[in-house]
Enzyme design. Structure first.
Site, short mmCIF file in Angstrom:
data_model
loop_
_atom_site.label_atom_id
_atom_site.label_comp_id
_atom_site.label_asym_id
_atom_site.label_seq_id
_atom_site.Cartn_x
_atom_site.Cartn_y
_atom_site.Cartn_z
N SER A 1 0.89 -0.98 -0.16
CA SER A 1 -0.05 -0.05 0.09
C SER A 1 0.83 1.32 0.18
CB SER A 1 -0.70 -0.15 1.22
OG SER A 1 -1.29 1.25 1.64
N TYR B 1 -3.34 -0.04 10.10
CA TYR B 1 -2.94 -0.65 8.67
C TYR B 1 -1.68 -0.06 8.12
CZ TYR B 1 -4.36 -0.44 3.77
OH TYR B 1 -4.41 -0.80 2.36
#
Ligand code: NAP
Ligand code: GCO
Length: 266
Positions: free
Chosen positions: A147, A160
Site C-alpha cells: 500500500s 494498517y
C-alpha cells in the site's frame, strides 16, 4: 525468448487470497486470462458462491476455498489440498486485507491486532506454507499487496500502516532469504483504488457534494483520478511471469503518481 511467452502463465497454478471481489478478483481474473489455473479463497460462503458465478461468467474455471488466512491450520489444509489436486502453487498473491480507520488512542489492542493479523501475519502464514514446494521445484512467485501506507502514514490508519510497512519488509526478507532458489517475492503498492474498502472515502455528502477526502485524493494524485483494479492487472501479470525473474524484493507502486508528488498548489 518470444516476448508473449515471457508474460504467459500457461501451466502455472496461481492462488490469490481474498479474491471474491475487489482488487483480488481483478488480479485473479488477469492471471487466469494470462493462462494460470486459478485458485482463490475468502471467509464467507456467500462471497465464495457469488465469486464462483462471477468467474464462470467470465469463462474462468476457478477453484474456491473457504479459508481464513489468519488461521494456520486452515491455511495448511488449503495448501495441502491444492498441492494434492493441482501440484505446486507457482504463484501466490497475498491480497486478503482489511482496514480500520480509528484514531490510535481510541483503537483497542484487539482492533490493532486484528488488522496486523490479517494484513501482515497472514502473509507470513501463507508464504511459509507455499515456500517448501517452491524451494523443492526451484521456482516460485510471491506477490504481496502492500500500500501507499507501506511508505506514508495518515491519521486513523495506524494499524494498517504498521501492517503494510511490515509487509514491505517481509517482502524484501523473503526475496533475500529465498532468491537463491529462483523464487521472486515482490510487492504491488496500489494508490487509492475504488473498491468496497475505500467506498466510505468516496461517499457523496447529503447535499450531493464530493466527500472532502475524495477531493483531497484527486488533488494529491497527478493522474487526477482514483485507480481501479484494472490498473493493477498489468503489474500483477508482470510480477507473476518469467518477465520479472530478475526482479526481487521490489515494491511496484501503482498509484497514479501520488507518491511522487507533494500535491497540487491551491
Ligand atoms: P476489499 O474489497 O475489502 O476485499 C478484501 C478481500 O479480503 C475480500 O475478498 C475479503 O473476503 C478478504 N478477506 C479479508 N479478511 C480475510 C481473511 N481473514 N481471510 C481470507 N480472506 C479475507 O479490499 P480491496 O480494496 O480489494 O483490497 C485488497 C487488498 O489491497 C488489501 O490487502 C488492501 O489492503 C490492499 N489495498 C487496497 C487499496 C485500495 O485503495 N482499495 C490500496 C492499497 C492496497 P471475505 O471478507 O469474504 O473473507
Ligand atoms: C485510507 C485508504 C488507503 C488505501 C490504500 C492506499 O483509508 O487511507 O483505505 O489506506 O486503502 O492503502 O494505498
Amino acid at each position: 525468448m518470444e516476448i508473449t511467452k515471457l508474460f504467459s502463465l500457461e501451466g502455472k497454478t496461481a492462488l490469490v487470497t481474498g479474491a471474491a471481489y475487489g482488487i483480488g478478483f481483478g488480479i485473479a481474473e488477469a492471471l487466469a486470462q494470462a493462462g494460470a489455473n486459478l485458485v482463490f479463497n475468502c471467509r464467507s460462503k456467500e462471497h465464495l458462491e457469488k465469486a464462483m458465478e462471477d468467474y464462470e461468467a467470465k469463462g474462468i474455471k476457478a477453484k474456491g476455498y473457504l479459508c481464513d488466512v489468519t488461521r494456520e491450520e486452515q491455511v495448511q489444509e488449503m495448501i495441502r489440498d491444492i498441492e494434492k489436486q493441482l501440484g505446486m502453487i507457482d504463484i501466490l498473491v497475498n491480497n486478503a486485507g482489511i482496514i480500520k480507520r480509528i484514531p490510535m488512542i481510541e483503537m483497542s489492542i484487539d482492533e490493532f491486532r486484528e488488522v496486523i493479523d490479517i494484513d501482515l501475519n497472514a502473509s507470513f502464514l501463507m508464504s511459509k506454507a507455499v515456500l517448501p514446494k517452491m524451494i523443492e521445484k526451484r521456482h516460485g512467485k510471491i506477490i504481496n499487496i502492500c500500500s501507499m501506507m507501506s511508505e506514508l502514514g495518515r491519521e486513523t490508519v495506524s494499524a494498517y500502516a504498521a501492517a503494510k510497512g511490515g509487509l514491505k519488509m517481509l517482502t524484501k526478507n523473503i526475496a533475500a532469504e529465498y532468491g537463491k532458489y529462483n523464487i521472486q517475492c515482490n510487492g504491488i503498492g496500489p494508490g487509492y483504488i475504488a473498491t468496497m474498502q475505500t467506498a466510505p472515502l468516496r461517499e457523496r455528502r447529503e447535499d450531493g457534494s464530493r466527500n472532502p477526502f475524495d477531493s483531497f485524493i484527486l488533488a494529491k494524485t497527478p493522474a487526477e483520478r482514483w485507480g481501479t483494479s484494472q490498473d493493477l492487472i498489468g503489474p500483477a501479470v508482470f510480477l507473476a511471469s518469467e518477465a520479472s525473474d530478475f526482479v526481487n524484493g521490489h515494491i511496484l507502486y501503482v498509484d497514479g503518481g501520488i507518491l511522487a508528488s507533494i500535491g497540487k498548489q491551491p
